[in-house]
Design an enzyme around this catalytic site. Structure first.
Site, short mmCIF file in Angstrom:
data_model
loop_
_atom_site.label_atom_id
_atom_site.label_comp_id
_atom_site.label_asym_id
_atom_site.label_seq_id
_atom_site.Cartn_x
_atom_site.Cartn_y
_atom_site.Cartn_z
N PHE A 156 0.85 -1.20 0.00
CA PHE A 156 0.00 0.00 0.00
C PHE A 156 0.88 1.25 0.00
O PHE A 156 0.71 2.17 0.79
CB PHE A 156 -0.95 -0.04 1.20
CG PHE A 156 -2.18 0.81 1.04
CD1 PHE A 156 -3.03 0.63 -0.03
CD2 PHE A 156 -2.48 1.81 1.97
CE1 PHE A 156 -4.16 1.42 -0.18
CE2 PHE A 156 -3.61 2.60 1.84
CZ PHE A 156 -4.46 2.40 0.76
N ARG A 158 2.92 4.24 -2.65
CA ARG A 158 2.42 5.33 -3.51
C ARG A 158 1.57 4.84 -4.68
O ARG A 158 0.51 5.36 -4.96
CB ARG A 158 3.59 6.13 -4.09
CG ARG A 158 4.48 6.78 -3.09
CD ARG A 158 5.64 7.44 -3.83
NE ARG A 158 6.73 7.75 -2.95
CZ ARG A 158 7.68 6.89 -2.59
NH1 ARG A 158 7.69 5.65 -3.08
NH2 ARG A 158 8.64 7.25 -1.77
N THR A 240 2.15 -5.16 -11.82
CA THR A 240 2.96 -4.07 -12.39
C THR A 240 4.18 -3.84 -11.50
O THR A 240 4.86 -2.83 -11.63
CB THR A 240 2.16 -2.74 -12.45
OG1 THR A 240 1.67 -2.45 -11.13
CG2 THR A 240 1.00 -2.82 -13.43
N ARG A 242 7.08 -6.44 -9.80
CA ARG A 242 8.24 -7.14 -10.36
C ARG A 242 7.80 -8.57 -10.67
O ARG A 242 7.03 -9.17 -9.91
CB ARG A 242 9.41 -7.15 -9.38
CG ARG A 242 10.19 -5.84 -9.34
CD ARG A 242 10.91 -5.53 -10.65
NE ARG A 242 11.64 -4.27 -10.64
CZ ARG A 242 11.15 -3.11 -11.09
NH1 ARG A 242 9.93 -3.05 -11.58
NH2 ARG A 242 11.90 -2.03 -11.07
N GLU A 271 13.02 -11.11 -17.15
CA GLU A 271 12.83 -10.25 -18.33
C GLU A 271 14.12 -10.07 -19.10
O GLU A 271 15.17 -10.00 -18.48
CB GLU A 271 12.37 -8.85 -17.87
CG GLU A 271 10.96 -8.82 -17.37
CD GLU A 271 10.58 -7.46 -16.78
OE1 GLU A 271 11.23 -6.45 -17.09
OE2 GLU A 271 9.63 -7.44 -16.02
N HIS A 289 6.70 -4.35 -19.82
CA HIS A 289 7.24 -3.48 -18.76
C HIS A 289 7.18 -2.00 -19.15
O HIS A 289 8.23 -1.37 -19.36
CB HIS A 289 8.69 -3.89 -18.41
CG HIS A 289 9.12 -3.36 -17.06
ND1 HIS A 289 10.03 -4.00 -16.27
CD2 HIS A 289 8.75 -2.25 -16.38
CE1 HIS A 289 10.22 -3.31 -15.15
NE2 HIS A 289 9.45 -2.22 -15.20
N GLY A 291 5.07 0.41 -17.49
CA GLY A 291 4.34 1.18 -16.48
C GLY A 291 4.65 2.67 -16.51
O GLY A 291 3.75 3.50 -16.40
C1 8YV Z 1 11.14 1.72 -14.94
C2 8YV Z 1 10.02 0.49 -13.06
O1 8YV Z 1 10.87 2.11 -16.23
O2 8YV Z 1 10.66 2.38 -11.84
C3 8YV Z 1 10.53 1.19 -11.85
O3 8YV Z 1 10.77 0.50 -10.85
O4 8YV Z 1 9.69 -0.63 -13.02
C4 8YV Z 1 9.88 1.17 -14.37
O5 8YV Z 1 8.92 2.16 -14.26
C5 8YV Z 1 12.31 0.81 -14.92
O6 8YV Z 1 12.50 0.24 -13.69
C6 8YV Z 1 13.55 1.58 -15.32
O7 8YV Z 1 14.67 1.23 -14.56
#
Ligand code: 8YV
Length: 323
Positions: A156, A158, A240, A242, A271, A289, A291
């Site tokens: 929980f 951000r 979203t 890991r 990945e 990936h 996000g």
């Molecule tokens: C990134 C992400 O683009 O910020 C994170 O933890 O998973 C992604 O938004 C990626 O990790 C870039 O290092």
């Protein structure tokens, strides 16, 4: 005084690379090919700061580079599970990340995945593109209604809270969550979110389970076969966070056997490898990936690294110091 020497491991947004050029003696990766372990070690030997991303495995072995020049890792991203934090601490390396600026876009991708998997948007798109759409009919591509369903959050922080807000106010969803560190009642009230005593409780009640815990040794396979079996048969899993938070083999089995209704994934174990089992299934939405991949957010992430670097080289504590 000469400028600090910094190296960027991947291509960054052009405006941020331009800013880095102004401020530092910077080595860019114009070919955008990930660095090998040996190249990362070299980077640590010859620069004052290394600016990595999730694609760089900064293991204890790599961080053992000698003689070590870099004492600063300005990570582009909020997650830092690709950096061995204990090894960095042992070597006196400062590590920073980029929180806040990617919160909304990552929560938006979780919403995208929820809608896509529940409303079978991937299947529909594939049908139209392949020329197999036979036209409207009342029984065609029947999905699951999202509005009003219960959203269960594991973690929980951000991003989870941003998703709770969008789901509660936008989709009228009751929100439940599990975190080992529950916030004040007021935070929960504002988001229409109710704490649960355990992960299991969330899994048993939620129609959508969305993962928002950090990738770490402790959280590896947090969602395993046993926990997947607790989810409702009509429920969807959204990841979203890991990839390795979920046992991907177990998830393939659950999707194949339809013990859950579907999954929406933006992240994977190992990945860019994707478990081939997912590719054969229609009830999983697979994104690469992405996000944080908006123009606004990627630029903001880069500028946040620049801010952290500038503070570090000015002898201040960077705003986003992890260690
Ligand atoms: C990134 C992400 O683009 O910020 C994170 O933890 O998973 C992604 O938004 C990626 O990790 C870039 O290092």
């Amino acid at each position: 005084m000469s400028k600090p020497k910094v190296i960027v491991t991947r291509r960054w947004p052009a405006a941020v690379e331009a800013r880095l050029r102004e401020l530092f003696d910077v080595t860019l990766n114009e070919a955008d090919v990930p660095l090998s372990a040996d190249q990362l070690k070299d980077a640590l030997r010859h620069h004052d700061a290394v600016l990595p991303t999730v694609t760089d495995a900064l293991t204890a072995e790599v961080l053992g580079a000698e003689p070590l020049r870099a004492r600063m890792l300005g990570n582009f991203g909020v997650g830092y599970n690709h950096i061995d934090i204990e090894a960095a601490m042992a070597r006196g390396i400062t590590v920073t990340n980029t929180p806040d600026v990617l919160t909304d876009c990552t929560a938006d991708i979780a919403v995208t995945l929820m809608l896509m998997v529940a409303r079978r948007a991937g299947e529909g798109e594939r049908e139209v593109r392949s020329g197999h759409w036979a036209g409207w009919r009342p029984t065609h591509l029947i999905g699951t209604k999202v509005t009003g369903k219960t959203l269960g959050l594991i973690g929980f922080g951000r991003i989870a809270r941003a998703l709770a807000k969008k789901a509660h106010y936008g989709f009228d969803m009751p929100v439940i969550f599990y975190t080992p560190h529950p916030p004040e009642d007021e935070v929960c009230r504002d988001l229409g979110a109710k704490p649960c005593a355990s992960i299991e409780e969330v899994l048993k009640q939620a129609d959508f389970v969305s993962l928002h815990c950090p990738g770490s040794k402790e959280n590896r396979h947090l969602i395993d076969a046993e926990r997947l079996a607790l989810m409702k048969p009509g429920a969807f899993l959204i990841n979203t966070a890991r990839g390795d938070v979920v046992d991907n083999d177990a998830l393939v089995r659950a999707l194949k056997n339809k013990t859950i209704a579907g999954a929406g994934l933006d992240v994977y174990e190992g990945e860019p490898h994707v478990n081939p089992g997912f590719l054969e299934l229609e009830n999983v939405v697979l994104l690469p990936h992405m996000g944080s991949s908006t123009e606004e957010t990627r630029a903001a992430m880069g500028l946040r690294v620049v801010e952290n670097l500038s503070a570090y080289f000015a002898g201040q504590v960077p705003r986003d110091k992890v260690v």
